[in-house]
Design a protein around this motif. Structure first.
Motif, mmCIF file in Angstrom:
data_model
loop_
_atom_site.group_PDB
_atom_site.id
_atom_site.type_symbol
_atom_site.label_atom_id
_atom_site.label_comp_id
_atom_site.label_asym_id
_atom_site.label_seq_id
_atom_site.Cartn_x
_atom_site.Cartn_y
_atom_site.Cartn_z
ATOM 1 N N LYS A 224 0.699 -1.055 0.108
ATOM 2 C CA LYS A 224 0.005 -0.108 0.171
ATOM 3 C C LYS A 224 1.007 1.276 0.086
ATOM 4 O O LYS A 224 1.956 1.499 0.627
ATOM 5 C CB LYS A 224 -0.714 0.069 1.360
ATOM 6 C CG LYS A 224 -1.851 1.147 1.432
ATOM 7 C CD LYS A 224 -2.607 1.331 2.609
ATOM 8 C CE LYS A 224 -3.557 0.044 2.757
ATOM 9 N NZ LYS A 224 -4.418 0.304 4.144
ATOM 10 N N LEU A 225 0.444 2.098 -0.714
ATOM 11 C CA LEU A 225 1.109 3.440 -0.775
ATOM 12 C C LEU A 225 0.373 4.431 -0.001
ATOM 13 O O LEU A 225 -0.840 4.693 -0.288
ATOM 14 C CB LEU A 225 1.422 4.287 -2.108
ATOM 15 C CG LEU A 225 1.734 5.633 -2.336
ATOM 16 C CD1 LEU A 225 3.285 5.548 -1.582
ATOM 17 C CD2 LEU A 225 1.928 6.211 -3.638
ATOM 18 N N ILE A 226 0.943 4.837 1.246
ATOM 19 C CA ILE A 226 0.226 5.976 2.346
ATOM 20 C C ILE A 226 0.777 7.264 1.656
ATOM 21 O O ILE A 226 2.152 7.524 2.233
ATOM 22 C CB ILE A 226 0.672 5.536 3.601
ATOM 23 C CG1 ILE A 226 -0.252 4.148 3.908
ATOM 24 C CG2 ILE A 226 -0.260 6.518 4.598
ATOM 25 C CD1 ILE A 226 0.161 3.370 5.138
ATOM 26 N N LEU A 227 0.250 8.183 1.081
ATOM 27 C CA LEU A 227 0.936 9.294 0.809
ATOM 28 C C LEU A 227 0.238 10.737 1.586
ATOM 29 O O LEU A 227 -0.751 11.111 1.476
ATOM 30 C CB LEU A 227 0.507 9.524 -0.546
ATOM 31 C CG LEU A 227 1.313 10.320 -1.820
ATOM 32 C CD1 LEU A 227 2.708 9.651 -1.669
ATOM 33 C CD2 LEU A 227 0.545 10.289 -3.072
ATOM 34 N N GLY A 228 1.321 11.339 2.167
ATOM 35 C CA GLY A 228 0.756 12.517 3.016
ATOM 36 C C GLY A 228 0.769 12.319 4.340
ATOM 37 O O GLY A 228 0.696 11.072 4.929
ATOM 38 N N TYR A 243 -3.701 -0.534 -3.406
ATOM 39 C CA TYR A 243 -4.090 0.397 -2.411
ATOM 40 C C TYR A 243 -3.269 1.690 -2.500
ATOM 41 O O TYR A 243 -2.293 1.365 -2.412
ATOM 42 C CB TYR A 243 -4.236 -0.606 -1.101
ATOM 43 C CG TYR A 243 -4.807 -1.835 -1.134
ATOM 44 C CD1 TYR A 243 -6.224 -1.751 -0.885
ATOM 45 C CD2 TYR A 243 -4.305 -3.105 -1.320
ATOM 46 C CE1 TYR A 243 -7.021 -2.945 -1.004
ATOM 47 C CE2 TYR A 243 -4.659 -4.327 -1.378
ATOM 48 C CZ TYR A 243 -6.158 -4.058 -0.966
ATOM 49 O OH TYR A 243 -6.751 -5.356 -0.972
ATOM 50 N N ILE A 244 -4.161 2.660 -1.897
ATOM 51 C CA ILE A 244 -3.571 4.077 -1.817
ATOM 52 C C ILE A 244 -4.254 4.791 -0.856
ATOM 53 O O ILE A 244 -5.555 4.728 -0.836
ATOM 54 C CB ILE A 244 -3.202 4.605 -3.209
ATOM 55 C CG1 ILE A 244 -2.602 5.927 -2.859
ATOM 56 C CG2 ILE A 244 -4.627 4.842 -3.881
ATOM 57 C CD1 ILE A 244 -1.957 6.491 -4.102
ATOM 58 N N GLN A 245 -3.611 5.386 -0.123
ATOM 59 C CA GLN A 245 -4.217 6.512 0.973
ATOM 60 C C GLN A 245 -3.798 7.782 0.629
ATOM 61 O O GLN A 245 -2.736 8.056 0.415
ATOM 62 C CB GLN A 245 -4.085 6.195 2.275
ATOM 63 C CG GLN A 245 -4.492 4.889 2.920
ATOM 64 C CD GLN A 245 -4.420 4.624 4.347
ATOM 65 O OE1 GLN A 245 -4.153 5.303 4.976
ATOM 66 N NE2 GLN A 245 -4.921 3.237 4.851
ATOM 67 N N LEU A 246 -4.739 8.761 0.314
ATOM 68 C CA LEU A 246 -4.521 10.093 -0.115
ATOM 69 C C LEU A 246 -4.574 10.959 1.109
ATOM 70 O O LEU A 246 -5.890 11.354 1.471
ATOM 71 C CB LEU A 246 -5.255 10.473 -1.151
ATOM 72 C CG LEU A 246 -4.888 9.723 -2.533
ATOM 73 C CD1 LEU A 246 -5.783 10.066 -3.745
ATOM 74 C CD2 LEU A 246 -3.639 9.879 -2.848
ATOM 75 N N ASN A 247 -3.658 11.349 1.864
ATOM 76 C CA ASN A 247 -3.780 11.863 3.003
ATOM 77 C C ASN A 247 -3.269 13.529 3.134
ATOM 78 O O ASN A 247 -2.821 13.773 4.293
ATOM 79 C CB ASN A 247 -3.197 11.067 4.341
ATOM 80 C CG ASN A 247 -3.948 9.756 4.187
ATOM 81 O OD1 ASN A 247 -4.995 9.534 3.800
ATOM 82 N ND2 ASN A 247 -3.133 8.898 4.693
#
Length: 277
Positions: A224-228, A243-247
């Motif tokens: 998963k890429l957790i960005l921010g 999966y990715i989270q845009l934070n």
């Protein structure tokens, strides 16, 4: 003359290099300490040929390595190095401890890597805080004992990349930056991932100075890429993965994000898209 450990070895105590100058550029240093011994590379020490060293507690506190450096921490006690080292030629730093400890370096002063570098965590946790990479660097996390984060870059302080950055991860996670730590991708830098890597990648506080394209492909269903928060990407940004989270990142060029995982992702938002998305 070459410097090495005698037949009886060093299994306890301390070995210090402080205000030491190796004048001969054809004499190698080869040190393998064992047991509970500690090896210190301290301020104003200069090594003009290759250094290969391993120790249960390895401290990198201000020495200059003008030759190839191959350095391994392999003990069972956590180590905190203050930094301030200079690596003129290729440098490889390994955390190969025998238990789940933390090996930290460049916590106070900047470590400078002039050419290629490899920073590898084999087991336990590895962290570095303040560094400048002028050449290509591979950041490798080979800890497969857990799915938790075990590799930290600039949780505090600043790290600057001016060359190609390759991320290689297996199972456990890697964290880049934090609310009090920042990373800068210079206009000459690039960021890529090895094929087949697994585990989560968290990127916070990263600023891309140039406008080159950033293409992230996460093929593994366990990645998963957790960005921010706090990222700024000035070039085209592309993500393709499960999966990715845009934070909380800012995208100043085009952004193409494709997520095809079957599980849930929860994004906190706060992102800014200034280009076509």
């Amino acid at each position: 003359k070459n410097i090495s450990i005698g037949a009886s070895g060093i299994s306890a105590g301390w070995l210090y290099f402080k205000n030491f100058t190796q004048q001969d550029s054809t004499s190698k240093v080869s040190l393998a300490l064992t047991g509970t011994s500690q090896l210190f590379f301290l301020a104003v020490s200069i090594f003009n040929d290759s250094v290969t060293a391993s120790a249960p507690l390895l401290y990198l506190n201000g020495s200059r390595f003008n030759g190839v450096a191959h350095l391994t921490n392999n003990g069972s006690t956590s180590v905190t190095s203050t930094g301030g080292c200079y690596f003129k030629k290729k440098a490889s730093i390994y955390n190969s401890c025998s238990t789940s400890i933390t090996y930290s370096f460049s916590t106070t002063a900047i470590d400078t890597f002039v050419t290629d570098a490899l920073i590898q965590n084999n087991i336990g946790t590895l962290a570095f805080t303040k560094a400048v990479f002028l050449g290509a660097v591979t950041l490798k996390n080979a800890n497969t004992t857990t799915g938790s984060d075990r590799y930290y870059v600039s949780s505090t302080g600043q790290t600057i990349f001016k060359g190609a950055v390759t991320i290689d991860n297996a199972t456990s996670g890697m964290v880049f930056g934090n609310t009090s730590g920042t990373l800068t991708l210079d206009s000459t830098a690039s960021l890529s991932f090895t094929s087949g890597f697994t585990g989560n990648i968290t990127i916070k506080g990263v600023t891309q100075v140039g406008s080159s394209a950033q293409n992230f492909t996460f093929p593994s269903a366990s990645s998963k890429l957790i960005l921010g928060p706090g990222n700024t990407f000035n070039g085209p940004f592309t993500y393709y993965g499960h999966y990715i989270q845009l934070n909380g990142s800012t995208f100043n060029s085009t952004a193409n994000i494709t997520r095809y995982g079957t599980g849930n992702d929860i994004c906190v938002g706060g992102n800014v898209f200034n280009g076509t998305t």
